[in-house]
Design a protein around this motif. Structure first.
Motif, PDB file in Angstrom:
ATOM      1  N   ALA A  21       0.854  -1.184   0.000  1.00 32.77           N
ATOM      2  CA  ALA A  21       0.000   0.000   0.000  1.00 32.77           C
ATOM      3  C   ALA A  21       0.888   1.231   0.000  1.00 32.77           C
ATOM      4  N   ALA A  22       0.321   2.362  -0.412  1.00 33.43           N
ATOM      5  CA  ALA A  22       1.100   3.603  -0.470  1.00 33.43           C
ATOM      6  C   ALA A  22       0.160   4.798  -0.316  1.00 33.43           C
ATOM      7  N   THR A  23       0.693   5.855   0.281  1.00 30.76           N
ATOM      8  CA  THR A  23      -0.049   7.102   0.453  1.00 30.76           C
ATOM      9  C   THR A  23       0.719   8.231  -0.212  1.00 30.76           C
ATOM     10  N   SER A  24       0.003   9.073  -0.944  1.00 30.79           N
ATOM     11  CA  SER A  24       0.612  10.252  -1.540  1.00 30.79           C
ATOM     12  C   SER A  24      -0.239  11.471  -1.196  1.00 30.79           C
ATOM     13  N   VAL A  25       0.070  12.589  -1.802  1.00 31.81           N
ATOM     14  CA  VAL A  25      -0.662  13.820  -1.520  1.00 31.81           C
ATOM     15  C   VAL A  25      -2.123  13.704  -1.940  1.00 31.81           C
ATOM     16  N   GLU A  26      -2.379  13.034  -3.079  1.00 32.36           N
ATOM     17  CA  GLU A  26      -3.734  13.007  -3.619  1.00 32.36           C
ATOM     18  C   GLU A  26      -4.346  11.615  -3.744  1.00 32.36           C
ATOM     19  N   HIS A  27      -3.583  10.551  -3.462  1.00 31.78           N
ATOM     20  CA  HIS A  27      -4.106   9.197  -3.631  1.00 31.78           C
ATOM     21  C   HIS A  27      -3.624   8.279  -2.517  1.00 31.78           C
ATOM     22  N   THR A  28      -4.397   7.226  -2.295  1.00 30.79           N
ATOM     23  CA  THR A  28      -3.963   6.101  -1.469  1.00 30.79           C
ATOM     24  C   THR A  28      -4.246   4.844  -2.265  1.00 30.79           C
ATOM     25  N   SER A  29      -3.293   3.912  -2.284  1.00 27.65           N
ATOM     26  CA  SER A  29      -3.472   2.700  -3.083  1.00 27.65           C
ATOM     27  C   SER A  29      -3.177   1.460  -2.263  1.00 27.65           C
ATOM     28  N   TYR A  30      -3.898   0.378  -2.603  1.00 29.75           N
ATOM     29  CA  TYR A  30      -3.725  -0.927  -1.973  1.00 29.75           C
ATOM     30  C   TYR A  30      -3.600  -1.936  -3.107  1.00 29.75           C
ATOM     31  N   THR A  31      -2.457  -2.590  -3.230  1.00 33.11           N
ATOM     32  CA  THR A  31      -2.197  -3.425  -4.399  1.00 33.11           C
ATOM     33  C   THR A  31      -1.726  -4.824  -4.013  1.00 33.11           C
ATOM     34  N   ALA A  32      -1.938  -5.757  -4.931  1.00 29.41           N
ATOM     35  CA  ALA A  32      -1.486  -7.139  -4.735  1.00 29.41           C
ATOM     36  C   ALA A  32      -1.101  -7.730  -6.081  1.00 29.41           C
ATOM     37  N   ARG A  33      -0.216  -8.723  -6.028  1.00 29.23           N
ATOM     38  CA  ARG A  33       0.196  -9.446  -7.238  1.00 29.23           C
ATOM     39  C   ARG A  33       0.175 -10.932  -6.938  1.00 29.23           C
ATOM     40  N   VAL A  34      -0.499 -11.700  -7.792  1.00 27.61           N
ATOM     41  CA  VAL A  34      -0.624 -13.143  -7.616  1.00 27.61           C
ATOM     42  C   VAL A  34      -0.618 -13.806  -8.992  1.00 27.61           C
ATOM     43  N   LEU A  35      -0.616 -15.125  -9.019  1.00 23.76           N
ATOM     44  CA  LEU A  35      -0.870 -15.831 -10.261  1.00 23.76           C
ATOM     45  C   LEU A  35      -2.306 -15.547 -10.692  1.00 23.76           C
ATOM     46  N   GLY A  36      -2.536 -15.563 -12.008  1.00 23.39           N
ATOM     47  CA  GLY A  36      -3.875 -15.279 -12.494  1.00 23.39           C
ATOM     48  C   GLY A  36      -4.935 -16.185 -11.889  1.00 23.39           C
ATOM     49  N   GLU A  37      -4.568 -17.441 -11.630  1.00 23.12           N
ATOM     50  CA  GLU A  37      -5.534 -18.409 -11.084  1.00 23.12           C
ATOM     51  C   GLU A  37      -5.924 -18.086  -9.643  1.00 23.12           C
ATOM     52  N   ASN A  38      -5.154 -17.221  -8.978  1.00 15.85           N
ATOM     53  CA  ASN A  38      -5.424 -16.884  -7.574  1.00 15.85           C
ATOM     54  C   ASN A  38      -5.951 -15.462  -7.384  1.00 15.85           C
ATOM     55  N   ILE A  39      -6.457 -14.865  -8.439  1.00 11.11           N
ATOM     56  CA  ILE A  39      -6.906 -13.478  -8.330  1.00 11.11           C
ATOM     57  C   ILE A  39      -8.064 -13.328  -7.352  1.00 11.11           C
ATOM     58  N   ASP A  40      -8.894 -14.374  -7.210  1.00 13.70           N
ATOM     59  CA  ASP A  40     -10.004 -14.295  -6.257  1.00 13.70           C
ATOM     60  C   ASP A  40      -9.498 -14.151  -4.828  1.00 13.70           C
TER      61      ASP A  40
ATOM     62  N   LEU B 101      -8.113  -7.814  -0.456  1.00 20.05           N
ATOM     63  CA  LEU B 101      -8.221  -6.366  -0.620  1.00 20.05           C
ATOM     64  C   LEU B 101      -9.583  -5.856  -0.162  1.00 20.05           C
ATOM     65  N   GLY B 102     -10.637  -6.586  -0.535  1.00 22.29           N
ATOM     66  CA  GLY B 102     -11.962  -6.187  -0.090  1.00 22.29           C
ATOM     67  C   GLY B 102     -12.096  -6.247   1.418  1.00 22.29           C
ATOM     68  N   ASP B 103     -11.514  -7.270   2.012  1.00 19.99           N
ATOM     69  CA  ASP B 103     -11.594  -7.442   3.464  1.00 19.99           C
ATOM     70  C   ASP B 103     -10.915  -6.289   4.202  1.00 19.99           C
ATOM     71  N   ILE B 104      -9.694  -5.927   3.755  1.00 18.94           N
ATOM     72  CA  ILE B 104      -8.969  -4.888   4.495  1.00 18.94           C
ATOM     73  C   ILE B 104      -9.578  -3.502   4.290  1.00 18.94           C
ATOM     74  N   LEU B 105     -10.257  -3.306   3.168  1.00 18.98           N
ATOM     75  CA  LEU B 105     -10.859  -2.000   2.915  1.00 18.98           C
ATOM     76  C   LEU B 105     -12.244  -1.853   3.551  1.00 18.98           C
ATOM     77  N   ILE B 106     -12.961  -2.958   3.707  1.00 14.76           N
ATOM     78  CA  ILE B 106     -14.326  -2.903   4.228  1.00 14.76           C
ATOM     79  C   ILE B 106     -14.408  -3.318   5.692  1.00 14.76           C
ATOM     80  N   ASN B 107     -13.573  -4.273   6.092  1.00 15.44           N
ATOM     81  CA  ASN B 107     -13.768  -4.903   7.404  1.00 15.44           C
ATOM     82  C   ASN B 107     -12.608  -4.738   8.377  1.00 15.44           C
ATOM     83  N   SER B 108     -11.698  -3.786   8.142  1.00 17.76           N
ATOM     84  CA  SER B 108     -10.577  -3.626   9.069  1.00 17.76           C
ATOM     85  C   SER B 108     -11.085  -3.398  10.496  1.00 17.76           C
ATOM     86  N   ALA B 109     -10.415  -4.048  11.453  1.00 19.78           N
ATOM     87  CA  ALA B 109     -10.895  -4.027  12.843  1.00 19.78           C
ATOM     88  C   ALA B 109     -10.417  -2.803  13.619  1.00 19.78           C
ATOM     89  N   PHE B 110      -9.243  -2.280  13.275  1.00 16.75           N
ATOM     90  CA  PHE B 110      -8.642  -1.162  14.000  1.00 16.75           C
ATOM     91  C   PHE B 110      -8.562  -1.453  15.493  1.00 16.75           C
TER      92      PHE B 110
END
Length: 427
Positions: A86-105, A111-120
């Motif tokens: 993940a990275a933060t800049s002046v105007e954007h924040t990004s969350y990225t991952a790289r996997v084999l195509g077969e594991n994109i799910d 990514l959905g979990d950390i953006l929607i369900n983070s526990a803090f």
């Protein structure tokens, strides 16, 4: 011929009912998939009491959700050979991952979990604030990092866009779960979020998954950040160091300004490579610095031009004099050879950025957030190729019309006054 620049791959784009954009670019020759969520929110979107919050949220994304511990987040990605960042800049924040195509799910689910369900979790939050305080201290101990933070603060005095991304010890310590959730509810609006993926990807499958993961996010009216207004000025930090580090700046342009590409070429000709004017005169002819670079940081509504270098305390005056003269001279006598070279280097940089799935998804996300469309490479190249010497010199003159910003640290007693620097730039 610019035949390389018309080989645009197909980019499929779907907008979910809540406003979140899904964009994919299939690359048949690639067996991996790189994907990420870009949010059109960064440090400049923070209120004063939230200074540093975007960066903390980025850190906390990997510290546990309602379904996963911090360890499980890492294991779920690395068990399939992937990585996540993940990275933060002046105007954007990004969350990225790289996997084999077969594991994109798997990557999408994480990514959905950390953006929607983070526990803090309070304990994790306390630990991560301590980590960021150590990061803050490291910047304070690193002149090359500290001086650029000071440079931005002076250039945009008292404004969110000028504040360091990390925050301050006081603001970092003050953050709690309620502050984080309030910020995310306000700023993480689906209408300014892009899920981009490239490589071994299937658009329909990703859209279906995105709808399941992110479709429940409520639509939120996007809040415009405070406009950036260049102010200029100076900050001199006298320290007992071996070298003085100097950054001299001027008001630049937004990437939406019609003169943006001309300003980019002027910057490159002045200080963008081993054949640039500053490198040749400062490094090769006079030996005043190990390196010297000119840069142009464009934002959505403003921009900042600058020149950075380090030198011995005894050489700061000469370095500044030479820098001013080179900059001023470049507005008067740019050659056709310099233009051809700068244009070629810009094209190589553009193509290089598109050679990896990671580079492609960043381009997709940033352009969709900024322009609402993908800007074809050949469109950019046509604009660059059409530029003339006169236009690039005029872009340089436009820069020099502004008041300067100076940030300096180390043995800097020999530096001229800001008024003298300004008059030397204008001739």
């Amino acid at each position: 011929m610019n035949h390389h620049f018309v080989r645009e791959k197909r980019i499929d784009i779907t907008r979910l009912p809540n406003g979140l954009t899904v964009a994919t670019e299939q690359m048949p020759e690639i067996a991996t998939a790189t994907l990420g969520v870009w949010v059109g929110t960064g440090s400049r979107h923070e209120m004063a009491h939230e200074h540093g919050l975007s960066h903390l949220i980025e850190h906390m994304a990997f510290k546990g959700t309602a379904r996963r511990s911090a360890r499980q987040i890492a294991e779920d990605i690395e068990n399939v050979g992937g990585d996540i960042n993940a990275a933060t800049s002046v105007e954007h924040t990004s969350y990225t991952a790289r996997v084999l195509g077969e594991n994109i799910d798997v990557a999408l689910d994480v990514l959905g979990d950390i953006l929607i369900n983070s526990a803090f979790d309070a304990a994790e939050l306390a630990r991560e604030k301590s980590v960021i305080l150590q990061e803050y201290a490291a910047v304070e101990d690193t002149p090359d990092d500290l001086i650029y933070d000071a440079f931005m603060e002076v250039a945009y005095g008292g404004q969110p866009i000028g504040r360091p991304i990390l925050g301050t010890p006081d603001t970092i310590k003050s953050f709690d779960e309620a502050t984080i959730r309030a910020f995310m509810a306000r700023e993480y609006a689906p209408g300014k979020m892009v899920l981009a993926a490239a490589g071994d990807v299937d658009h329909a499958r990703i859209v279906d998954t995105a709808e399941r993961l992110f479709g429940g996010m409520p639509s939120v009216d996007a809040r415009e950040p405070e406009s950036g207004l260049y102010s200029g000025g100076e900050r001199r930090i006298s320290r007992k160091l071996e070298q003085a580090t100097l950054v001299l700046g001027l008001p630049g342009l937004s990437f939406k300004d019609p003169d943006y590409y001309a300003t980019h070429l002027f910057t490159h000709i002045l200080g963008g490579g081993l054949t640039s004017r500053l490198w040749h005169e400062v490094r090769e002819n006079r030996g005043l610095a190990y390196s010297i670079d000119a840069f142009h940081w464009p934002f959505s509504d403003t921009g900042l031009f600058g020149i950075g270098a380090g030198t011995a305390g005894s050489d700061v005056r000469e370095l500044m004099d030479v820098t001013r003269e080179c900059t001023r001279q470049a507005t008067a006598d740019i050659s056709e050879i310099e233009m051809v070279r700068a244009k070629a280097q810009m094209k190589v940089a553009l193509l290089t950025a598109l050679e990896t799935p990671g580079g492609r998804i960043e381009r997709i996300a940033r352009q969709l957030l900024s322009w609402g469309r993908i800007v074809p490479s050949d469109e950019i190249v046509l604009k660059v190729d059409a530029l003339t010497v006169d236009q690039v010199q005029e872009a340089g003159k436009r820069l020099l019309c502004g008041d300067p910003t100076l940030a300096a640290i180390g043995p800097i007693k020999g530096l001229p006054s800001l008024e003298k620097i300004a008059s030397g730039l204008r001739g």
